[in-house]
Design a protein around this motif. Sequence first.
Motif, mmCIF file in Angstrom:
data_model
loop_
_atom_site.group_PDB
_atom_site.id
_atom_site.type_symbol
_atom_site.label_atom_id
_atom_site.label_comp_id
_atom_site.label_asym_id
_atom_site.label_seq_id
_atom_site.Cartn_x
_atom_site.Cartn_y
_atom_site.Cartn_z
ATOM 1 N N ALA A 160 20.914 29.283 35.086
ATOM 2 C CA ALA A 160 22.311 28.978 34.777
ATOM 3 C C ALA A 160 22.493 27.472 34.669
ATOM 4 C CB ALA A 160 23.240 29.538 35.855
ATOM 5 N N ILE A 161 23.238 27.054 33.673
ATOM 6 C CA ILE A 161 23.636 25.656 33.501
ATOM 7 C C ILE A 161 25.151 25.615 33.453
ATOM 8 C CG2 ILE A 161 23.649 23.665 31.942
ATOM 9 C CD1 ILE A 161 20.867 24.479 31.001
ATOM 10 N N ALA A 162 25.745 24.739 34.252
ATOM 11 C CA ALA A 162 27.191 24.514 34.223
ATOM 12 C C ALA A 162 27.441 23.112 33.690
ATOM 13 C CB ALA A 162 27.798 24.677 35.609
ATOM 14 N N LEU A 163 28.068 23.006 32.546
ATOM 15 C CA LEU A 163 28.475 21.714 32.015
ATOM 16 C C LEU A 163 29.811 21.332 32.625
ATOM 17 C CD1 LEU A 163 27.603 22.008 28.202
ATOM 18 C CD2 LEU A 163 26.326 20.800 29.981
ATOM 19 N N ALA A 227 15.436 24.555 36.454
ATOM 20 C CA ALA A 227 15.896 24.913 37.793
ATOM 21 C C ALA A 227 16.762 26.164 37.688
ATOM 22 C CB ALA A 227 16.686 23.767 38.396
ATOM 23 N N PRO A 228 16.826 26.979 38.745
ATOM 24 C CA PRO A 228 17.688 28.161 38.676
ATOM 25 C C PRO A 228 19.130 27.830 38.317
ATOM 26 C CG PRO A 228 16.240 28.302 40.573
ATOM 27 C CD PRO A 228 16.049 26.931 40.001
ATOM 28 N N PHE A 229 19.637 26.718 38.850
ATOM 29 C CA PHE A 229 21.005 26.309 38.549
ATOM 30 C C PHE A 229 21.061 24.806 38.377
ATOM 31 C CE2 PHE A 229 25.162 24.683 39.977
ATOM 32 C CZ PHE A 229 25.988 25.333 39.063
ATOM 33 N N SER A 230 21.710 24.368 37.305
ATOM 34 C CA SER A 230 21.912 22.937 37.056
ATOM 35 C C SER A 230 23.370 22.699 36.703
ATOM 36 C CB SER A 230 21.031 22.451 35.891
ATOM 37 O OG SER A 230 19.667 22.627 36.160
ATOM 38 N N ALA A 231 23.977 21.711 37.355
ATOM 39 C CA ALA A 231 25.321 21.262 37.000
ATOM 40 C C ALA A 231 25.197 19.885 36.369
ATOM 41 C CB ALA A 231 26.222 21.202 38.225
ATOM 42 N N LEU A 232 25.809 19.688 35.209
ATOM 43 C CA LEU A 232 25.612 18.473 34.429
ATOM 44 C C LEU A 232 26.950 17.892 33.988
ATOM 45 C CD1 LEU A 232 22.798 19.851 32.073
ATOM 46 C CD2 LEU A 232 22.464 18.407 34.097
ATOM 47 N N ASN A 233 27.172 16.621 34.292
ATOM 48 C CA ASN A 233 28.345 15.937 33.758
ATOM 49 C C ASN A 233 28.216 15.813 32.244
ATOM 50 O OD1 ASN A 233 29.187 15.563 36.404
ATOM 51 N ND2 ASN A 233 28.430 13.457 36.520
ATOM 52 N N ALA A 234 29.299 16.084 31.539
ATOM 53 C CA ALA A 234 29.319 15.968 30.081
ATOM 54 C C ALA A 234 30.420 14.988 29.696
ATOM 55 C CB ALA A 234 29.561 17.330 29.442
ATOM 56 N N VAL A 235 30.024 13.746 29.442
ATOM 57 C CA VAL A 235 30.985 12.683 29.131
ATOM 58 C C VAL A 235 30.481 11.902 27.932
ATOM 59 C CG1 VAL A 235 31.935 12.459 31.448
ATOM 60 C CG2 VAL A 235 29.872 11.198 30.846
ATOM 61 N N GLY A 310 26.536 10.486 32.811
ATOM 62 C CA GLY A 310 26.025 11.600 32.033
ATOM 63 C C GLY A 310 24.529 11.579 31.801
ATOM 64 N N GLU A 311 23.797 10.733 32.542
ATOM 65 C CA GLU A 311 22.362 10.612 32.278
ATOM 66 C C GLU A 311 21.590 11.902 32.542
ATOM 67 O OE1 GLU A 311 23.801 6.420 33.147
ATOM 68 O OE2 GLU A 311 24.133 8.431 33.975
ATOM 69 N N ALA A 312 21.991 12.669 33.555
ATOM 70 C CA ALA A 312 21.256 13.901 33.869
ATOM 71 C C ALA A 312 21.320 14.872 32.697
ATOM 72 C CB ALA A 312 21.816 14.550 35.138
ATOM 73 N N ALA A 313 22.479 15.002 32.082
ATOM 74 C CA ALA A 313 22.607 15.883 30.916
ATOM 75 C C ALA A 313 21.782 15.363 29.752
ATOM 76 C CB ALA A 313 24.073 16.016 30.513
ATOM 77 N N GLU A 314 21.846 14.063 29.523
ATOM 78 C CA GLU A 314 21.083 13.492 28.415
ATOM 79 C C GLU A 314 19.593 13.675 28.619
ATOM 80 O OE1 GLU A 314 22.325 9.452 27.828
ATOM 81 O OE2 GLU A 314 24.453 9.987 27.908
ATOM 82 N N ASN A 315 19.111 13.529 29.853
ATOM 83 C CA ASN A 315 17.679 13.675 30.125
ATOM 84 C C ASN A 315 17.213 15.114 29.968
ATOM 85 O OD1 ASN A 315 17.437 10.941 30.679
ATOM 86 N ND2 ASN A 315 17.743 11.195 32.884
ATOM 87 N N LEU A 316 18.013 16.057 30.425
ATOM 88 C CA LEU A 316 17.598 17.459 30.342
ATOM 89 C C LEU A 316 17.772 18.010 28.930
ATOM 90 C CD1 LEU A 316 16.630 20.036 31.798
ATOM 91 C CD2 LEU A 316 19.034 20.572 32.242
ATOM 92 N N LEU A 317 18.889 17.708 28.304
ATOM 93 C CA LEU A 317 19.223 18.309 27.016
ATOM 94 C C LEU A 317 18.673 17.529 25.827
ATOM 95 C CD1 LEU A 317 22.961 19.193 27.757
ATOM 96 C CD2 LEU A 317 20.927 20.601 28.141
ATOM 97 N N LYS A 318 18.257 16.283 26.079
ATOM 98 C CA LYS A 318 17.747 15.412 25.008
ATOM 99 C C LYS A 318 18.805 15.164 23.932
ATOM 100 C CE LYS A 318 13.874 15.773 27.214
ATOM 101 N NZ LYS A 318 13.583 14.780 28.263
#
Length: 334
Positions: A160-163, A227-235, A310-318
């Motif tokens: 699961a991913i939560a944006l 990861a089973p669950f990731s929460a990602l800031n989207a800015v 928002g770096e975590a989202a950028e790193n995971l999602l490219k």
Amino acid sequence: MPELLMPELPPSLRPRALITGAGGFIGSALLAALAEDFDIRAGARRARPDARPGVQIIACDLDDPAQVRAAVAGVDLVIHAAYGDEGAMPRQAEHLLAAMSEAKVVSLLAFSSVAVYGAREGRIVETDAPEGPLAPYAFAKARCEELYRSWSAGAASRRAIALRPGIVYGPGSPFWIEKMAARISCGGWGTFPRANGRAALIHIDDLAEQALAASRLLTGRNRETLAPFSALNAVGPEAPPWNDYFQALAEKLGRAPLREWSESETALRQALAIPAKIARKVGLPFGKAQALAPTPGEMGIFALDADYRGEAAENLLKVAPRIGLREGLSRCGL
């Protein structure tokens, strides 16, 4: 280096995704963004999404477990973009997760909010805890995230991913474009001494691009590495002071410059807003500007100096959001 393009799969090989809230502002954007990569099942309760080739429209009232089970059956991914009553959101998430468990659907992309950080200010990353009591909307989103985390831990194959979007704006944005434009156009808005907190903007096109990248990860060959669950800031790439946002929107509408309201004028207009709203509700032809004055809750948001990273989202999602304020407003058709 040339850009790497994802090959288009024939319909028989594409994963199937259910989008809840497909008739809403975010859901409609997801329909367009994911249509080439996924067979889409567009779940809707009231608002009917636009018909598109390859899109199946299906009734999906999240308060109706039977409808939810029918909507979820046979999909590879659920994208939970529905937005409803604050008190109903956790219950509706429970219905959705129960249906996914029953149907053995193991991939979830859900939309949360940076509101889960509460009154925290300064630099904020995903591991930071909230500060202060959470408002009802933020509390509901935080509770939903707890449910997603628990669900993802319930089986080894679940992901699961939560944006966590900031202020999502763009063409059709019901609050941050349409309502704000109405407030400015009728003279019911200004700039405010305490509205210099950061507007954590993200344009709907950038958010849809991140959602597409997350959906590809959740259904791709390497999903087991997630990861089973990731929460990602989207800015987005810019977080201007709120007063700058108001002025930029006013300029786009041909209404600039906005006049600064003093603290006393703001308080007076807030006091007049309640009788003005009553007058509008019973059909009296006055009070529109007064009814649209900022609420105390909004003023609290406008004063918040929060730097959501928002770096975590950028790193995971490219995928890095790239649409700044000026370009974003130019895409709104104002």
